[in-house]
Design a protein around this motif. Sequence first.
Motif, mmCIF file in Angstrom:
data_model
loop_
_atom_site.group_PDB
_atom_site.id
_atom_site.type_symbol
_atom_site.label_atom_id
_atom_site.label_comp_id
_atom_site.label_asym_id
_atom_site.label_seq_id
_atom_site.Cartn_x
_atom_site.Cartn_y
_atom_site.Cartn_z
ATOM 1 N N ARG A 11 21.380 -60.328 -69.471
ATOM 2 C CA ARG A 11 20.621 -60.791 -70.628
ATOM 3 C C ARG A 11 19.481 -61.723 -70.240
ATOM 4 O O ARG A 11 18.350 -61.581 -70.741
ATOM 5 N N ASN A 12 19.736 -62.650 -69.361
ATOM 6 C CA ASN A 12 18.693 -63.618 -68.988
ATOM 7 C C ASN A 12 17.518 -62.913 -68.310
ATOM 8 O O ASN A 12 16.345 -63.225 -68.584
ATOM 9 N N ASP A 13 17.815 -61.976 -67.407
ATOM 10 C CA ASP A 13 16.753 -61.231 -66.721
ATOM 11 C C ASP A 13 15.901 -60.455 -67.725
ATOM 12 O O ASP A 13 14.669 -60.417 -67.625
ATOM 13 N N VAL A 14 16.566 -59.824 -68.686
ATOM 14 C CA VAL A 14 15.855 -59.031 -69.682
ATOM 15 C C VAL A 14 14.932 -59.911 -70.515
ATOM 16 O O VAL A 14 13.756 -59.583 -70.743
ATOM 17 N N LEU A 15 15.443 -61.049 -70.985
ATOM 18 C CA LEU A 15 14.639 -61.908 -71.849
ATOM 19 C C LEU A 15 13.478 -62.550 -71.104
ATOM 20 O O LEU A 15 12.395 -62.749 -71.678
#
Length: 417
Positions: A400-404
């Motif tokens: 999730r963090n990478d995507v955001l």
Amino acid sequence: MSSFASVGQNPVPVKPRIIVSTDIGGTDPDDNQSMIHLLMYSDKFDIEGLVSSPSYGDGKKEEILRTIDLYEKDLPKMKTHIKGMATPDYLRSVTKQGRKGGAPYLGYTTATEGSNWIIKKANEKSNRPLWVLVWGGLDDLAQALHDAPEIQNKIKVYWIGGPNKKWSTNSYAYIAQNFSALWFIESNAAYRGFFSANSTPEKLSGKNYYANYIRGAGYLGKDFKNNRYEGNVKMGDTPTLLYLMDGDPDNPMRENWGGSYEKLSRSPRIVYNRNTTLADTVPVYSIVEFSFKGPEVNIPVDSACFTMAVSNQKWDGFYLGSGNYAVRYAPKQKETLTYKVTSTIPGFQEHSGALVVSNSWPGEQYPTDYYLGASWFTDKPDPELFDGLWQGAKTVLKWRNDVLLDWAKRWKWLAEK
């Protein structure tokens, strides 16, 4: 989560062809958020269809077109940074209206503009499969498969199930029973990792991401906050897109932005010919079917003629002929529920009961289960991959963090003067 291999984003072998079936504009505005995400990454896909398929609520294709209008205003800024963005006029040309409301007991009714479009695009010659990404009910997909069974071998499906399964039990049952060889990812819980608050830096949390990175940038950014979430990032349907943005989509068991899945050989279906009690337990996400005897009436078979009320929501039940009646329900979470069945048909007996839902998918085996082919996949059951109650959710949460942060780069483009 340190036990996972950190692979990051991997190249996608070929640009995927996609049709998105969405209940955007219905009761849950997270589809609006995911549609904004899709349009801002339109260079990553060959978008061949955007179908409004509201099995519940008031969604319609005009809401897709409204979002495309906003995208058109922001497109000049994005085009200065990246090539290959879809043109607004093209996107409008592939936006179609699908079925409004869930399918009856049979799982299909009559063709829609949306179901016909799925057939048309699936039958076009291509060396790439058509990915059907379903953000709501399966009703238009079921209709397309009924009307053109040959497309089963030309499409691949990634479906966000869970709550959506409640609203399309009949179309799901039709597909599972008649198209078990379909290539199908059934994400009932893993997708929830994308809006989990666990293992998330404060600046990237759902409530803070808007203030730190979107900040009302562009027309899309202003609209992102224009719903009941007030900018809080949910985007439960976005994992369908992420899956096709990271690595080889032919292997659902790999580590991937959109989750990691395993084969599902059977889908639980439990049939009751009686009222249930708290002594009865069913698996979460299962198809629970209640069959009743009642008066023989002169109405068409597959007519909605009674209702089952569960937790302040109502589901249609159907006449099967010869005094037989049936209704399907799919529990979305571990719970104890009660239900009541009523009808205006003279002589139809009122029914009520209770049921315990276990947090086990697919759980216990039943003789009435749907048996699936070798290419049906679902959330991984490893206890270490649960995020709270949600099976397999850490396979999405991990990224999730990478995507955001990747998305934040595109919001920065829209913030430019």
